[in-house]
Motif scaffolding. Structure first.
Motif, PDB file in Angstrom:
ATOM      1  N   LYS A  97       0.832  -1.201   0.000  1.00 54.25           N
ATOM      2  CA  LYS A  97       0.000   0.000   0.000  1.00 54.25           C
ATOM      3  C   LYS A  97       0.868   1.253   0.000  1.00 54.25           C
ATOM      4  CE  LYS A  97      -3.994  -2.029   2.253  1.00 54.25           C
ATOM      5  NZ  LYS A  97      -4.942  -1.888   3.371  1.00 54.25           N
ATOM      6  N   TYR A  98       0.241   2.338  -0.425  1.00 54.78           N
ATOM      7  CA  TYR A  98       0.908   3.636  -0.471  1.00 54.78           C
ATOM      8  C   TYR A  98       0.255   4.556   0.547  1.00 54.78           C
ATOM      9  CZ  TYR A  98       2.981   1.876  -4.715  1.00 54.78           C
ATOM     10  OH  TYR A  98       3.674   1.115  -5.607  1.00 54.78           O
ATOM     11  N   HIS A  99       1.093   5.247   1.318  1.00 52.09           N
ATOM     12  CA  HIS A  99       0.601   6.193   2.307  1.00 52.09           C
ATOM     13  C   HIS A  99       0.340   7.499   1.567  1.00 52.09           C
ATOM     14  CE1 HIS A  99       1.313   8.371   6.397  1.00 52.09           C
ATOM     15  NE2 HIS A  99       0.050   8.359   6.057  1.00 52.09           N
ATOM     16  N   ILE A 100      -0.926   7.892   1.491  1.00 53.68           N
ATOM     17  CA  ILE A 100      -1.348   9.078   0.758  1.00 53.68           C
ATOM     18  C   ILE A 100      -1.725  10.176   1.749  1.00 53.68           C
ATOM     19  CG2 ILE A 100      -3.010  10.028  -0.907  1.00 53.68           C
ATOM     20  CD1 ILE A 100      -1.338   7.768  -2.105  1.00 53.68           C
ATOM     21  N   ARG A 101      -1.229  11.390   1.517  1.00 55.69           N
ATOM     22  CA  ARG A 101      -1.720  12.564   2.233  1.00 55.69           C
ATOM     23  C   ARG A 101      -2.547  13.358   1.231  1.00 55.69           C
ATOM     24  NH1 ARG A 101       2.582  16.032   3.404  1.00 55.69           N
ATOM     25  NH2 ARG A 101       1.998  17.154   1.535  1.00 55.69           N
ATOM     26  N   TYR A 102      -3.845  13.403   1.491  1.00 58.60           N
ATOM     27  CA  TYR A 102      -4.747  14.146   0.612  1.00 58.60           C
ATOM     28  C   TYR A 102      -4.545  15.644   0.833  1.00 58.60           C
ATOM     29  CZ  TYR A 102      -6.738   9.564  -0.001  1.00 58.60           C
ATOM     30  OH  TYR A 102      -6.899   8.241  -0.288  1.00 58.60           O
ATOM     31  N   ASP A 103      -4.951  16.431  -0.131  1.00 60.36           N
ATOM     32  CA  ASP A 103      -4.732  17.869  -0.059  1.00 60.36           C
ATOM     33  C   ASP A 103      -5.469  18.539   1.097  1.00 60.36           C
ATOM     34  OD1 ASP A 103      -3.035  17.678  -2.209  1.00 60.36           O
ATOM     35  OD2 ASP A 103      -4.517  18.350  -3.680  1.00 60.36           O
ATOM     36  N   ASP A 104      -6.464  17.868   1.668  1.00 59.89           N
ATOM     37  CA  ASP A 104      -7.146  18.421   2.845  1.00 59.89           C
ATOM     38  C   ASP A 104      -6.511  17.909   4.146  1.00 59.89           C
ATOM     39  OD1 ASP A 104      -7.992  15.804   2.961  1.00 59.89           O
ATOM     40  OD2 ASP A 104     -10.139  16.272   2.875  1.00 59.89           O
ATOM     41  N   ASN A 105      -5.353  17.240   4.014  1.00 65.66           N
ATOM     42  CA  ASN A 105      -4.544  16.703   5.116  1.00 65.66           C
ATOM     43  C   ASN A 105      -5.048  15.399   5.723  1.00 65.66           C
ATOM     44  OD1 ASN A 105      -2.311  18.454   5.097  1.00 65.66           O
ATOM     45  ND2 ASN A 105      -3.566  20.031   6.048  1.00 65.66           N
ATOM     46  N   ASP A 106      -6.143  14.820   5.212  1.00 61.42           N
ATOM     47  CA  ASP A 106      -6.502  13.456   5.607  1.00 61.42           C
ATOM     48  C   ASP A 106      -5.435  12.523   5.066  1.00 61.42           C
ATOM     49  OD1 ASP A 106      -8.832  13.940   7.014  1.00 61.42           O
ATOM     50  OD2 ASP A 106     -10.132  13.694   5.267  1.00 61.42           O
ATOM     51  N   ARG A 107      -5.332  11.343   5.660  1.00 56.24           N
ATOM     52  CA  ARG A 107      -4.334  10.364   5.217  1.00 56.24           C
ATOM     53  C   ARG A 107      -4.975   8.989   5.135  1.00 56.24           C
ATOM     54  NH1 ARG A 107       1.432  12.078   7.323  1.00 56.24           N
ATOM     55  NH2 ARG A 107       1.100  14.307   7.432  1.00 56.24           N
ATOM     56  N   ALA A 108      -4.433   8.155   4.240  1.00 57.55           N
ATOM     57  CA  ALA A 108      -4.921   6.786   4.109  1.00 57.55           C
ATOM     58  C   ALA A 108      -3.845   5.931   3.460  1.00 57.55           C
ATOM     59  CB  ALA A 108      -6.195   6.747   3.267  1.00 57.55           C
ATOM     60  N   TYR A 109      -3.947   4.622   3.656  1.00 60.33           N
ATOM     61  CA  TYR A 109      -3.083   3.651   2.988  1.00 60.33           C
ATOM     62  C   TYR A 109      -3.912   3.006   1.893  1.00 60.33           C
ATOM     63  CZ  TYR A 109       0.212   4.326   6.759  1.00 60.33           C
ATOM     64  OH  TYR A 109       1.105   4.881   7.636  1.00 60.33           O
ATOM     65  N   ILE A 110      -3.478   3.165   0.640  1.00 60.21           N
ATOM     66  CA  ILE A 110      -4.254   2.747  -0.521  1.00 60.21           C
ATOM     67  C   ILE A 110      -3.420   1.834  -1.406  1.00 60.21           C
ATOM     68  CG2 ILE A 110      -5.532   3.577  -2.547  1.00 60.21           C
ATOM     69  CD1 ILE A 110      -6.792   4.458   0.093  1.00 60.21           C
ATOM     70  N   LYS A 111      -4.043   0.743  -1.898  1.00 65.01           N
ATOM     71  CA  LYS A 111      -3.371  -0.141  -2.855  1.00 65.01           C
ATOM     72  C   LYS A 111      -3.230   0.570  -4.198  1.00 65.01           C
ATOM     73  CE  LYS A 111      -4.798  -4.522  -0.879  1.00 65.01           C
ATOM     74  NZ  LYS A 111      -5.513  -5.773  -1.110  1.00 65.01           N
ATOM     75  N   LYS A 112      -2.283   0.107  -4.979  1.00 62.71           N
ATOM     76  CA  LYS A 112      -1.993   0.698  -6.292  1.00 62.71           C
ATOM     77  C   LYS A 112      -3.245   0.790  -7.162  1.00 62.71           C
ATOM     78  CE  LYS A 112      -0.063  -1.765  -9.567  1.00 62.71           C
ATOM     79  NZ  LYS A 112       0.793  -2.422 -10.545  1.00 62.71           N
ATOM     80  N   GLU A 113      -4.136  -0.190  -7.056  1.00 65.55           N
ATOM     81  CA  GLU A 113      -5.343  -0.214  -7.894  1.00 65.55           C
ATOM     82  C   GLU A 113      -6.273   0.967  -7.616  1.00 65.55           C
ATOM     83  OE1 GLU A 113      -3.365  -4.000  -7.783  1.00 65.55           O
ATOM     84  OE2 GLU A 113      -4.132  -2.805  -6.111  1.00 65.55           O
ATOM     85  N   GLY A 114      -6.122   1.611  -6.467  1.00 65.35           N
ATOM     86  CA  GLY A 114      -6.969   2.746  -6.120  1.00 65.35           C
ATOM     87  C   GLY A 114      -6.300   4.088  -6.326  1.00 65.35           C
ATOM     88  N   ILE A 115      -5.192   4.095  -7.079  1.00 64.57           N
ATOM     89  CA  ILE A 115      -4.423   5.330  -7.286  1.00 64.57           C
ATOM     90  C   ILE A 115      -4.318   5.622  -8.786  1.00 64.57           C
ATOM     91  CG2 ILE A 115      -2.162   6.427  -6.988  1.00 64.57           C
ATOM     92  CD1 ILE A 115      -1.762   4.604  -4.543  1.00 64.57           C
ATOM     93  N   ARG A 116      -4.411   6.889  -9.138  1.00 60.71           N
ATOM     94  CA  ARG A 116      -4.174   7.344 -10.511  1.00 60.71           C
ATOM     95  C   ARG A 116      -3.186   8.506 -10.445  1.00 60.71           C
ATOM     96  NH1 ARG A 116      -6.567   3.353 -10.301  1.00 60.71           N
ATOM     97  NH2 ARG A 116      -8.441   2.739 -11.418  1.00 60.71           N
ATOM     98  N   LEU A 117      -2.269   8.555 -11.394  1.00 57.75           N
ATOM     99  CA  LEU A 117      -1.325   9.681 -11.457  1.00 57.75           C
ATOM    100  C   LEU A 117      -2.058  10.945 -11.873  1.00 57.75           C
ATOM    101  CD1 LEU A 117       1.751   7.993 -13.143  1.00 57.75           C
ATOM    102  CD2 LEU A 117       1.596   8.831 -10.795  1.00 57.75           C
ATOM    103  N   GLU A 118      -1.689  12.055 -11.293  1.00 50.03           N
ATOM    104  CA  GLU A 118      -2.305  13.330 -11.635  1.00 50.03           C
ATOM    105  C   GLU A 118      -1.657  13.863 -12.907  1.00 50.03           C
ATOM    106  OE1 GLU A 118      -1.953  17.135  -9.264  1.00 50.03           O
ATOM    107  OE2 GLU A 118      -3.909  16.396  -8.589  1.00 50.03           O
ATOM    108  N   VAL A 119      -2.050  13.259 -14.013  1.00 46.74           N
ATOM    109  CA  VAL A 119      -1.538  13.624 -15.333  1.00 46.74           C
ATOM    110  C   VAL A 119      -2.738  13.761 -16.255  1.00 46.74           C
ATOM    111  CG1 VAL A 119      -0.125  12.889 -17.288  1.00 46.74           C
ATOM    112  CG2 VAL A 119       0.603  12.358 -14.960  1.00 46.74           C
ATOM    113  N   SER A 120      -2.852  14.886 -16.921  1.00 44.21           N
ATOM    114  CA  SER A 120      -3.951  15.086 -17.858  1.00 44.21           C
ATOM    115  C   SER A 120      -3.722  14.289 -19.126  1.00 44.21           C
ATOM    116  CB  SER A 120      -4.071  16.561 -18.227  1.00 44.21           C
ATOM    117  OG  SER A 120      -4.469  17.319 -17.129  1.00 44.21           O
ATOM    118  N   PRO A 121      -4.799  13.800 -19.754  1.00 40.58           N
ATOM    119  CA  PRO A 121      -4.640  13.149 -21.057  1.00 40.58           C
ATOM    120  C   PRO A 121      -4.190  14.166 -22.088  1.00 40.58           C
ATOM    121  CG  PRO A 121      -6.956  13.448 -20.552  1.00 40.58           C
ATOM    122  CD  PRO A 121      -6.186  13.897 -19.339  1.00 40.58           C
ATOM    123  N   SER A 122      -3.611  13.697 -23.159  1.00 37.85           N
ATOM    124  CA  SER A 122      -3.139  14.622 -24.200  1.00 37.85           C
ATOM    125  C   SER A 122      -4.281  14.981 -25.132  1.00 37.85           C
ATOM    126  CB  SER A 122      -1.969  14.007 -24.963  1.00 37.85           C
ATOM    127  OG  SER A 122      -2.363  12.766 -25.506  1.00 37.85           O
TER     128      SER A 122
END
Length: 127
Positions: A97-122
């Motif tokens: 799991k990845y330890h995520i700090r959300y922009d509102d300062n909440d935190r969670a441990y999330i598996k890779k399947e629940g994560i997306r890179l913040e990259v816009s499509p072309s």
């Protein structure tokens, strides 16, 4: 058209995204049909050069583990049973799991399947 994406539902301290499908696309705008907890949202969300931000639309694709590093900007599920994705940053990897700090300062441990890179499509209106 028909691409699976995450569409920005609400710009907030931690941006809120829902799964969506692109239903209309041209050089200046895109329309999305968004899936919310109670079903597909019937009103289309339209992004164009007047109301977009850099990350209005994010590809709904599970990233490679090699792309998920400390400091990476991501959108991630808050819990596995919550279909909303929130913007944040990876703090560390703990086991599978990845330890995520959300922009509102909440935190969670999330598996890779629940994560997306913040990259816009072309797409023309995303740049």
């Amino acid at each position: 058209m028909g691409a699976n994406v995450l569409g920005l539902w609400k710009a907030a301290k931690a941006n809120i995204y829902f799964r969506a499908t692109i239903t209309h696309l041209n050089k200046t705008s895109a329309e999305l049909k968004m899936k919310k907890p109670y079903g597909w949202y019937s009103t289309k969300k339209t992004f164009n050069s007047r109301n977009r931000n850099r990350f209005s639309i994010i590809m709904d694709r599970i990233p490679d583990a090699s792309d998920l590093t400390t400091g990476s900007r991501v959108v991630a599920l808050f819990t596995s049973n919550n279909p909303r994705f929130f913007s944040g940053v990876i703090l560390s990897k703990v086991g599978n799991k990845y330890h995520i700090r959300y922009d509102d300062n909440d935190r969670a441990y999330i598996k890779k399947e629940g994560i997306r890179l913040e990259v816009s499509p072309s797409l023309p209106f995303c740049s």
